[in-house]
Design a protein around this motif. Structure first.
Motif, PDB file in Angstrom:
ATOM      1  N   HIS A  50      32.295  31.839 -32.260  1.00  0.00           N
ATOM      2  CA  HIS A  50      33.040  32.303 -31.093  1.00  0.00           C
ATOM      3  C   HIS A  50      34.550  32.415 -31.302  1.00  0.00           C
ATOM      4  CE1 HIS A  50      29.405  31.975 -28.712  1.00  0.00           C
ATOM      5  NE2 HIS A  50      29.205  30.796 -29.278  1.00  0.00           N
ATOM      6  N   ILE A  51      35.139  31.456 -31.943  1.00  0.00           N
ATOM      7  CA  ILE A  51      36.602  31.419 -32.018  1.00  0.00           C
ATOM      8  C   ILE A  51      37.141  32.335 -33.114  1.00  0.00           C
ATOM      9  CG2 ILE A  51      38.589  29.924 -32.440  1.00  0.00           C
ATOM     10  CD1 ILE A  51      36.837  27.651 -31.090  1.00  0.00           C
ATOM     11  N   ILE A  52      36.664  32.173 -34.331  1.00  0.00           N
ATOM     12  CA  ILE A  52      37.187  32.974 -35.442  1.00  0.00           C
ATOM     13  C   ILE A  52      36.895  34.462 -35.278  1.00  0.00           C
ATOM     14  CG2 ILE A  52      37.014  33.372 -37.938  1.00  0.00           C
ATOM     15  CD1 ILE A  52      36.982  30.272 -38.218  1.00  0.00           C
ATOM     16  N   PRO A  53      35.676  34.847 -34.845  1.00  0.00           N
ATOM     17  CA  PRO A  53      35.468  36.287 -34.652  1.00  0.00           C
ATOM     18  C   PRO A  53      36.431  36.913 -33.640  1.00  0.00           C
ATOM     19  CG  PRO A  53      33.361  35.177 -34.705  1.00  0.00           C
ATOM     20  CD  PRO A  53      34.427  34.103 -34.676  1.00  0.00           C
ATOM     21  N   ARG A  54      36.783  36.162 -32.613  1.00  0.00           N
ATOM     22  CA  ARG A  54      37.673  36.702 -31.571  1.00  0.00           C
ATOM     23  C   ARG A  54      39.151  36.520 -31.897  1.00  0.00           C
ATOM     24  NH1 ARG A  54      41.105  38.288 -28.816  1.00  0.00           N
ATOM     25  NH2 ARG A  54      41.208  38.472 -26.563  1.00  0.00           N
ATOM     26  N   TRP A  55      39.523  35.383 -32.437  1.00  0.00           N
ATOM     27  CA  TRP A  55      40.936  35.041 -32.595  1.00  0.00           C
ATOM     28  C   TRP A  55      41.392  34.873 -34.049  1.00  0.00           C
ATOM     29  CZ3 TRP A  55      43.321  35.406 -28.075  1.00  0.00           C
ATOM     30  CH2 TRP A  55      42.597  35.156 -26.908  1.00  0.00           C
ATOM     31  N   GLY A  56      40.493  34.872 -35.000  1.00  0.00           N
ATOM     32  CA  GLY A  56      40.785  34.483 -36.375  1.00  0.00           C
ATOM     33  C   GLY A  56      41.961  35.170 -37.045  1.00  0.00           C
ATOM     34  N   LYS A  77      30.244  34.643 -18.616  1.00  0.00           N
ATOM     35  CA  LYS A  77      29.265  35.623 -18.131  1.00  0.00           C
ATOM     36  C   LYS A  77      27.955  35.541 -18.906  1.00  0.00           C
ATOM     37  CE  LYS A  77      32.875  38.821 -16.712  1.00  0.00           C
ATOM     38  NZ  LYS A  77      33.553  40.078 -17.042  1.00  0.00           N
ATOM     39  N   ASN A  78      28.025  35.086 -20.161  1.00  0.00           N
ATOM     40  CA  ASN A  78      26.839  35.113 -21.018  1.00  0.00           C
ATOM     41  C   ASN A  78      26.376  33.754 -21.522  1.00  0.00           C
ATOM     42  OD1 ASN A  78      26.699  38.024 -21.038  1.00  0.00           O
ATOM     43  ND2 ASN A  78      28.500  37.965 -22.347  1.00  0.00           N
ATOM     44  N   LEU A  79      27.199  32.734 -21.366  1.00  0.00           N
ATOM     45  CA  LEU A  79      26.868  31.418 -21.907  1.00  0.00           C
ATOM     46  C   LEU A  79      26.833  30.375 -20.797  1.00  0.00           C
ATOM     47  CD1 LEU A  79      29.222  31.474 -25.040  1.00  0.00           C
ATOM     48  CD2 LEU A  79      26.756  31.896 -25.002  1.00  0.00           C
ATOM     49  N   ALA A  80      26.097  29.313 -21.045  1.00  0.00           N
ATOM     50  CA  ALA A  80      26.007  28.212 -20.087  1.00  0.00           C
ATOM     51  C   ALA A  80      27.380  27.548 -19.936  1.00  0.00           C
ATOM     52  CB  ALA A  80      24.981  27.188 -20.570  1.00  0.00           C
ATOM     53  N   PRO A  81      27.671  27.032 -18.747  1.00  0.00           N
ATOM     54  CA  PRO A  81      28.972  26.398 -18.523  1.00  0.00           C
ATOM     55  C   PRO A  81      29.330  25.329 -19.556  1.00  0.00           C
ATOM     56  CG  PRO A  81      27.855  26.662 -16.446  1.00  0.00           C
ATOM     57  CD  PRO A  81      26.872  27.054 -17.520  1.00  0.00           C
ATOM     58  N   GLN A  82      28.393  24.479 -19.935  1.00  0.00           N
ATOM     59  CA  GLN A  82      28.711  23.421 -20.892  1.00  0.00           C
ATOM     60  C   GLN A  82      29.002  23.991 -22.275  1.00  0.00           C
ATOM     61  OE1 GLN A  82      29.335  20.197 -20.010  1.00  0.00           O
ATOM     62  NE2 GLN A  82      30.206  20.186 -22.058  1.00  0.00           N
ATOM     63  N   THR A  83      28.342  25.072 -22.638  1.00  0.00           N
ATOM     64  CA  THR A  83      28.614  25.728 -23.925  1.00  0.00           C
ATOM     65  C   THR A  83      30.036  26.277 -23.931  1.00  0.00           C
ATOM     66  OG1 THR A  83      26.279  26.297 -24.149  1.00  0.00           O
ATOM     67  CG2 THR A  83      27.844  27.534 -25.517  1.00  0.00           C
ATOM     68  N   VAL A  84      30.425  26.913 -22.852  1.00  0.00           N
ATOM     69  CA  VAL A  84      31.787  27.450 -22.731  1.00  0.00           C
ATOM     70  C   VAL A  84      32.802  26.318 -22.805  1.00  0.00           C
ATOM     71  CG1 VAL A  84      33.406  28.707 -21.244  1.00  0.00           C
ATOM     72  CG2 VAL A  84      31.022  29.471 -21.433  1.00  0.00           C
ATOM     73  N   ARG A  85      32.523  25.221 -22.127  1.00  0.00           N
ATOM     74  CA  ARG A  85      33.427  24.066 -22.146  1.00  0.00           C
ATOM     75  C   ARG A  85      33.568  23.496 -23.555  1.00  0.00           C
ATOM     76  NH1 ARG A  85      34.668  20.982 -17.806  1.00  0.00           N
ATOM     77  NH2 ARG A  85      34.423  21.975 -15.812  1.00  0.00           N
ATOM     78  N   ASN A  86      32.473  23.468 -24.301  1.00  0.00           N
ATOM     79  CA  ASN A  86      32.525  22.963 -25.679  1.00  0.00           C
ATOM     80  C   ASN A  86      33.352  23.877 -26.578  1.00  0.00           C
ATOM     81  OD1 ASN A  86      30.867  20.867 -24.858  1.00  0.00           O
ATOM     82  ND2 ASN A  86      29.020  21.746 -25.728  1.00  0.00           N
ATOM     83  N   ILE A  87      33.162  25.180 -26.442  1.00  0.00           N
ATOM     84  CA  ILE A  87      33.936  26.143 -27.235  1.00  0.00           C
ATOM     85  C   ILE A  87      35.420  26.005 -26.897  1.00  0.00           C
ATOM     86  CG2 ILE A  87      34.383  28.609 -27.595  1.00  0.00           C
ATOM     87  CD1 ILE A  87      31.296  28.979 -26.984  1.00  0.00           C
ATOM     88  N   TYR A  88      35.717  25.939 -25.606  1.00  0.00           N
ATOM     89  CA  TYR A  88      37.103  25.775 -25.175  1.00  0.00           C
ATOM     90  C   TYR A  88      37.715  24.496 -25.743  1.00  0.00           C
ATOM     91  CZ  TYR A  88      40.951  24.138 -22.384  1.00  0.00           C
ATOM     92  OH  TYR A  88      42.158  23.619 -22.017  1.00  0.00           O
ATOM     93  N   ALA A  89      36.964  23.410 -25.719  1.00  0.00           N
ATOM     94  CA  ALA A  89      37.488  22.124 -26.213  1.00  0.00           C
ATOM     95  C   ALA A  89      37.919  22.250 -27.671  1.00  0.00           C
ATOM     96  CB  ALA A  89      36.450  21.029 -26.052  1.00  0.00           C
ATOM     97  N   VAL A  90      37.110  22.900 -28.481  1.00  0.00           N
ATOM     98  CA  VAL A  90      37.452  23.076 -29.901  1.00  0.00           C
ATOM     99  C   VAL A  90      38.702  23.942 -30.023  1.00  0.00           C
ATOM    100  CG1 VAL A  90      36.675  24.061 -32.099  1.00  0.00           C
ATOM    101  CG2 VAL A  90      35.083  22.740 -30.688  1.00  0.00           C
TER     102      VAL A  90
END
Length: 177
Positions: A50-56, A77-90
């Motif tokens: 998620h992070i490197i493909p978008r922001w790398g 819009k496409n991922l579960a709230p906890q998944t989004v929160r985990n990606i954001y945390a990283v």
């Protein structure tokens, strides 16, 4: 403005913040020796998927709050709230590392509005269902009843010594039908 920042002691040289997110994120990940292997795998997954493909390819200094907020909203819009929160945390940890290293004045991911957590509905068995399940488990009937009525997890029950548990459990559940 630069002179004022220098006088206040808040000046940050912009050159080190020109490092790409991918380079900095990988450096940050290498520095995380205190983490459990499973946590590292989760962080690596968030970075690579998620992070490197978008922001790398972007530099740390070129990313702002609004862009991050839009990205989080799109992920939601496409991922579960906890998944989004985990990606954001990283993602936020990567920027916090840059702030601590003196590459950025502030973390642009700070204060991002995250999706609300969804509380899962929990289903519970009735007493009759527990006993029916236990009866279907044959020799493990007593263990099933023990787990159902004490709330212990399997690992906690498995760690108990047999000489401590089994006679006491048998006598406890002999009263049950």
């Amino acid at each position: 403005m630069v002179e004022l920042s220098k006088a206040r002691g808040s000046y940050v040289d912009p050159a080190p913040a020109r490092v790409t997110v991918e380079t900095w994120a990988r450096d940050w990940l290498r520095s995380q020796s205190q983490l459990k292997p499973t946590t590292l795998v989760g962080y690596e997954s968030a970075l690579s998927k998620h992070i490197i493909p978008r922001w790398g390819r972007r530099s740390l200094s070129d990313i702002g709050y609004a862009e991050i907020q839009h990205w989080i909203s799109d992920l939601s819009k496409n991922l579960a709230p906890q998944t989004v929160r985990n990606i954001y945390a990283v993602f936020s940890l990567v920027f916090s590392f840059a702030v601590r290293d003196g590459r950025l004045v502030r973390n642009p991911a700070e204060g991002i509005q995250l999706p609300r957590r969804i509380k899962a509905k929990r289903g519970y068995l009735t007493h009759a269902q527990v006993h029916r399940l236990a009866d279907e488990c044959g020799d493990s009937r007593t263990l099933v009843l023990f787990l159902a009525y004490t709330g212990l997890r399997w690992g906690e029950a498995a760690a108990r010594r047999q000489r401590q548990s089994i006679p006491a459990l048998r006598s406890l559940f002999m009263l049950s039908v």
